[in-house]
Scaffold this motif. Structure first.
Motif, PDB file in Angstrom:
ATOM      1  N   ALA A  40      41.158 107.809  25.125  1.00  0.00           N
ATOM      2  CA  ALA A  40      41.941 109.045  25.091  1.00  0.00           C
ATOM      3  C   ALA A  40      41.020 110.256  25.055  1.00  0.00           C
ATOM      4  O   ALA A  40      41.268 111.256  25.727  1.00  0.00           O
ATOM      5  N   SER A  41      39.931 110.165  24.306  1.00  0.00           N
ATOM      6  CA  SER A  41      39.016 111.304  24.216  1.00  0.00           C
ATOM      7  C   SER A  41      38.279 111.546  25.534  1.00  0.00           C
ATOM      8  O   SER A  41      37.916 112.677  25.843  1.00  0.00           O
ATOM      9  N   ALA A  42      38.088 110.507  26.357  1.00  0.00           N
ATOM     10  CA  ALA A  42      37.434 110.679  27.652  1.00  0.00           C
ATOM     11  C   ALA A  42      38.348 111.388  28.645  1.00  0.00           C
ATOM     12  O   ALA A  42      37.864 112.003  29.604  1.00  0.00           O
ATOM     13  N   SER A  70      49.650 110.054  21.837  1.00  0.00           N
ATOM     14  CA  SER A  70      51.105 109.927  21.859  1.00  0.00           C
ATOM     15  C   SER A  70      51.637 109.855  23.285  1.00  0.00           C
ATOM     16  O   SER A  70      52.502 109.028  23.606  1.00  0.00           O
ATOM     17  N   LEU A  71      51.125 110.717  24.149  1.00  0.00           N
ATOM     18  CA  LEU A  71      51.553 110.703  25.547  1.00  0.00           C
ATOM     19  C   LEU A  71      51.129 109.413  26.248  1.00  0.00           C
ATOM     20  O   LEU A  71      51.881 108.866  27.062  1.00  0.00           O
ATOM     21  N   LEU A  72      49.936 108.909  25.917  1.00  0.00           N
ATOM     22  CA  LEU A  72      49.493 107.653  26.521  1.00  0.00           C
ATOM     23  C   LEU A  72      50.409 106.503  26.107  1.00  0.00           C
ATOM     24  O   LEU A  72      50.745 105.645  26.923  1.00  0.00           O
ATOM     25  N   GLN A  73      50.820 106.508  24.843  1.00  0.00           N
ATOM     26  CA  GLN A  73      51.755 105.475  24.393  1.00  0.00           C
ATOM     27  C   GLN A  73      53.097 105.603  25.106  1.00  0.00           C
ATOM     28  O   GLN A  73      53.718 104.609  25.475  1.00  0.00           O
ATOM     29  N   LYS A  74      53.530 106.832  25.325  1.00  0.00           N
ATOM     30  CA  LYS A  74      54.775 107.066  26.058  1.00  0.00           C
ATOM     31  C   LYS A  74      54.670 106.528  27.481  1.00  0.00           C
ATOM     32  O   LYS A  74      55.576 105.856  27.975  1.00  0.00           O
ATOM     33  N   ARG A  88      42.061 100.084  20.199  1.00  0.00           N
ATOM     34  CA  ARG A  88      40.837  99.541  19.621  1.00  0.00           C
ATOM     35  C   ARG A  88      40.936  99.628  18.109  1.00  0.00           C
ATOM     36  O   ARG A  88      41.412 100.617  17.570  1.00  0.00           O
ATOM     37  N   THR A  89      40.458  98.619  17.432  1.00  0.00           N
ATOM     38  CA  THR A  89      40.599  98.546  15.980  1.00  0.00           C
ATOM     39  C   THR A  89      39.344  98.944  15.229  1.00  0.00           C
ATOM     40  O   THR A  89      39.251  98.725  14.035  1.00  0.00           O
ATOM     41  N   ALA A 124      41.917 108.604  18.864  1.00  0.00           N
ATOM     42  CA  ALA A 124      41.088 108.547  20.063  1.00  0.00           C
ATOM     43  C   ALA A 124      40.733 107.117  20.436  1.00  0.00           C
ATOM     44  O   ALA A 124      40.085 106.883  21.441  1.00  0.00           O
ATOM     45  N   ASN A 125      41.136 106.151  19.650  1.00  0.00           N
ATOM     46  CA  ASN A 125      40.806 104.761  19.924  1.00  0.00           C
ATOM     47  C   ASN A 125      41.850 104.051  20.766  1.00  0.00           C
ATOM     48  O   ASN A 125      41.921 102.842  20.769  1.00  0.00           O
ATOM     49  N   ILE A 126      42.646 104.794  21.483  1.00  0.00           N
ATOM     50  CA  ILE A 126      43.537 104.198  22.471  1.00  0.00           C
ATOM     51  C   ILE A 126      42.785 104.211  23.786  1.00  0.00           C
ATOM     52  O   ILE A 126      42.218 105.225  24.196  1.00  0.00           O
ATOM     53  N   GLU A 127      42.778 103.070  24.437  1.00  0.00           N
ATOM     54  CA  GLU A 127      42.018 102.916  25.665  1.00  0.00           C
ATOM     55  C   GLU A 127      42.975 102.580  26.800  1.00  0.00           C
ATOM     56  O   GLU A 127      43.796 101.676  26.678  1.00  0.00           O
TER      57      GLU A 127
END
Length: 142
Positions: free
Chosen positions: A83-85, A100-104, A116-117, A123-126
């Motif tokens: 997400a941060s990239a 949130s938008l990526l999850q949507k 990522r855990t 920011a750990n959503i890839e």
């Protein structure tokens, strides 16, 4: 006749009480929104650098969704991407909003994500993969 008059007065009293409660709730909501949006409560002006903030109470700015869809549909995007990239193409946005938008979008089956855990930050959503045809259709629709 006095019974009817007492009932009317009771209804008026109850109505006034409900109005006061509604007004109080409205002020509380405005206060919460103001604090979430970084607005100075004294004069209603933005305080400091204004950032785009989305919460459960507010909706994200539609142009932000469109910009993120455009970033995701870019064929030069290297996946997997965190997400941060993705944030440099979006401007000054909170990582929680992007997550949130990526999850949507993942719920809409536009992308596949993996959380990522390593830590608990947003920011750990890839983004693992993107459905380019669906993304292109969404960007053309908006």
């Amino acid at each position: 006749m006095s019974d009817a008059w007492e009932e009317i007065q009771a209804v008026k009293s109850k109505r006034n009480s409900l109005r006061e409660k509604l007004e109080k709730r409205k002020k509380e909501r405005q206060s919460i929104l103001a604090s979430n949006l970084g607005v100075d409560k004294r004069d209603g002006s933005p305080s400091g650098k204004e950032r785009i903030v989305c919460t459960a109470a507010t909706k994200c700015e539609p142009s932000l969704e469109v910009r993120l869809l455009q970033v995701l549909s870019d064929m030069q995007l290297q996946l997997p991407a965190t997400a941060s990239a993705l944030m440099p193409g979006l401007g000054d946005v909170d990582t929680g909003i992007v997550a949130s938008l990526l999850q949507k979008f993942a719920t809409q089956k536009l992308i596949n994500i993996k959380e990522r855990t390593e830590s608990t930050t947003d920011a750990n959503i890839e983004v693992v993969s993107a459905e380019s045809v669906r993304l292109a259709a969404m960007t053309q629709r908006t």
